[in-house]
Scaffold this motif. Structure first.
Motif, short mmCIF file in Angstrom:
data_model
loop_
_atom_site.label_atom_id
_atom_site.label_comp_id
_atom_site.label_asym_id
_atom_site.label_seq_id
_atom_site.Cartn_x
_atom_site.Cartn_y
_atom_site.Cartn_z
N LEU A 208 -28.35 -18.61 -0.71
CA LEU A 208 -29.21 -18.30 0.59
C LEU A 208 -28.80 -19.42 1.70
CD1 LEU A 208 -31.59 -16.48 1.76
CD2 LEU A 208 -33.15 -18.55 0.81
N GLY A 209 -28.40 -18.26 2.70
CA GLY A 209 -27.88 -19.29 3.99
C GLY A 209 -28.41 -18.44 5.26
N ASP A 210 -28.66 -19.55 6.38
CA ASP A 210 -29.24 -18.74 7.57
C ASP A 210 -28.48 -19.27 8.62
OD1 ASP A 210 -29.94 -21.45 7.92
OD2 ASP A 210 -31.62 -20.87 8.93
N GLY A 211 -27.31 -19.80 8.62
CA GLY A 211 -26.35 -20.16 9.63
C GLY A 211 -24.90 -20.14 9.38
N VAL A 212 -24.38 -21.13 10.40
CA VAL A 212 -22.82 -21.12 10.48
C VAL A 212 -22.35 -22.37 9.98
CG1 VAL A 212 -20.78 -21.09 11.97
CG2 VAL A 212 -22.46 -19.61 12.41
N PRO A 213 -21.43 -22.52 8.99
CA PRO A 213 -21.32 -23.82 7.93
C PRO A 213 -20.61 -24.66 9.04
CG PRO A 213 -19.56 -22.14 7.45
CD PRO A 213 -20.60 -21.18 8.34
N ASN A 214 -20.45 -26.09 8.89
CA ASN A 214 -19.92 -27.13 9.61
C ASN A 214 -18.60 -26.88 9.59
OD1 ASN A 214 -22.54 -28.17 9.96
ND2 ASN A 214 -22.20 -29.70 8.21
N ASP A 215 -17.83 -26.42 8.29
CA ASP A 215 -16.39 -26.32 8.15
C ASP A 215 -16.14 -25.06 7.37
OD1 ASP A 215 -13.64 -26.55 8.08
OD2 ASP A 215 -13.69 -28.31 6.95
N ALA A 216 -15.87 -24.00 7.72
CA ALA A 216 -15.48 -23.05 6.78
C ALA A 216 -13.98 -23.04 6.20
CB ALA A 216 -15.53 -21.58 7.68
N ALA A 217 -13.19 -23.95 6.51
CA ALA A 217 -11.88 -23.78 6.03
C ALA A 217 -11.60 -23.81 4.56
CB ALA A 217 -11.07 -25.02 6.76
#
Length: 520
Positions: free
Chosen positions: A220-229
């Protein structure tokens, strides 16, 4: 910020980095290491193998004899319903986004939903709880569910706090660790040492997955990750062990393309949830699907006939298997009563009038999760008839299949448009959107399909929102939705601009509908 659902629970907390607490910067609650553990083996009763139905239909049983043509096929796979079979054990890892944006109703809704998930699991299922904020932490290590562990899990859930940023990659990494750890039983401590016993289901001695145990991650997530790499590599590791990720995008700020890609790569599910109270129902749905799963590792092979070329399996990735000389599509697992449909576009070369056109052999392979007897197979063969009679070809059209094909192509174009926009390729996204809308509207007239026109209008309405999704990308996106070469442009270095709540809601809703229409 994001939340993943999980498998085993242990009432202690593990700090991934070694500093700070799992609940906040001042909360420190370290998990004890469990060594010298013993293996508990379980036996499962014999049941008869499960059969899946493999069927197909064509948009037209006749193809032009004198010229190349395109043919649309619908392939349908159905699982039997109400089998009343003993369910396989499950390993569930719940991954919860506890970043600062989850403060208030969101985190409280997540807590309530997590408790319902724990209550829905059967005894001897394995549960783990992972949270991520500025760092990722394990609040409960893999533990077999029972009275004691349920209470311990709920105690850990109650401690969750919303703070910090969004280390999604770290959360996924810890979830993968939990799947690679034999679950402990809180009900069977060693009488001499008091250590918890490790249990057998879910693990081979090599730390590989047990094919008779269902591995699931609920995020469950509500945002954009710090680092998607790192996320793409992690998704590949989940997929390699057959662990499906159900990704739940909460609110209006999450990266819908990223979350859906996690579900797609691992053959899991994706859902858009806007209100906190809806999370619990989605968690219950996932547990029900786990409990009713009848087949895993589905793979559809297509051995094309002479003069037949595969254009695409709409909305899915097909891979060439050189050892078998065929195209294959991985489809994940199926639960009781589920139906999966694929739309396939084929290019057919000219044939003699009246000749049988050998389109494709179909072979569906899967593992029966109840028997543990290895792969099972369902087979079929698709064919059409070449005709030089134009009137007969026009009369032979199956309007239902033709419409299904048009809807699927528009759904696939929608996902590609949003993916291009998220990658910063705004010009390419707008060009593909315009092309897809025009094609869908023309097709809606030809097919007399008002729903397709409405679908095109919803896609057209996203055009003003595309800039709000744009970000600078590392790699350009290349499209393959059948409208001609659109992708391959370079990402544009401009920041995303905020969207209105109504615009963001439209993007999330249209995206979720398109994804789930293609991945049913």
């Amino acid at each position: 910020m994001l939340l993943l659902s999980a498998l085993a629970l242990l009432g202690s907390a593990c700090d991934r980095t070694g500093g700070g607490g799992p609940l906040g910067p001042l909360d420190v609650d370290h998990a004890d290491e469990r060594d010298n553990t013993k293996l508990v083996e379980t036996e499962r009763p014999y049941v008869a193998p499960v059969d899946l139905d493999l069927d197909w239909a064509l948009a037209n049983a006749l193809v032009p004899a004198d010229k190349p043509s395109e043919l649309v096929a619908r392939i349908r796979i159905e699982a039997p319903d109400k089998l009343d079979l003993p369910r396989p054990p499950a390993r569930v890892v719940l991954v919860v986004d506890t970043s600062a944006s989850m403060q208030g109703d969101a985190i409280e809704g997540a807590k309530a939903a997590a408790i319902e998930l724990v209550d829905s699991l059967a005894d001897d299922d394995s549960f783990s709880l992972v949270v991520f904020h500025s760092q990722a932490q394990t609040l409960m290590s893999a533990t077999l569910i029972g009275d004691e562990s349920r209470a311990a899990a709920k105690a850990q859930i109650a401690k969750m706090q919303a703070w910090g940023t969004t280390d999604l990659a770290g959360g996924l990494g810890l979830a993968l660790q939990q799947l690679s750890t034999a679950p402990a039983s809180m009900a069977t401590p060693d009488p001499k040492t008091g250590e918890l016993a490790q249990a057998g289901p879910g693990m081979w001695v090599s730390n590989g997955p047990d094919p008779q145990v269902l591995e699931r991650v609920v995020l469950l997530g509500d945002g954009v990750p710090n680092d998607a790499a790192p996320i793409a590599s992690l998704a590949q590791q989940f997929a390699a062990r057959g662990a499906a990720i159900t990704a739940l995008g909460y609110g209006l700020d999450y990266d819908e393309v990223l979350l859906a890609s996690l579900a797609e790569q691992t053959h899991g599910q994706f859902r858009f949830v806007e209100k906190p109270e809806a999370v619990a129902a989605l968690f219950r749905e996932q547990v029900l699907h786990i409990q009713r799963t009848v087949a895993s590792e589905l793979r559809l092979g297509m051995g094309l006939g002479p003069g037949i070329t595969l254009i695409e399996v709409v909305g899915h990735t097909s891979q060439w298997n050189p050892s078998l000389g065929r195209n294959e599509v991985a489809l994940g697992s199926m639960f009781e009563g589920q139906t999966q449909e694929l739309i396939v576009r084929l290019q057919v070369s000219p044939h003699n009038d009246g000749a049988t056109v050998e389109l494709s052999d179909l072979e569906l392979s899967f593992n029966d999760v109840y028997t543990g007897t290895g792969q099972r197979f369902e087979r079929s063969f698709m064919s059409a008839l070449a005709s030089g009679n134009v009137q007969a070809i026009a009369a032979g059209r199956d309007i239902e299949i033709a419409r299904a094909g048009a809807h699927a192509r528009t759904d696939a174009a929608t996902l590609q448009v949003l993916s291009l926009a998220r990658a910063g390729q705004l010009d390419e996204a707008k060009a593909l959107l315009a092309e897809a809308v025009s094609w869908a509207k023309d097709s809606s007239k030809t097919l007399e399909d008002d729903k397709l026109w409405t679908q095109a209008e919803k896609l057209a309405a996203l055009e003003p929102e595309l800039r709000s999704l744009a970000r600078q990308a590392r790699q350009p996106v290349v499209t393959n939705v059948g409208y001609g070469p659109v992708g391959g442009g370079q990402p544009q270095p401009f920041p995303a601009q905020p969207s209105s709540p109504a615009g963001a809601r439209a993007v999330k809703s249209v995206h979720a509908d398109a994804y789930n229409n293609l991945h049913n």
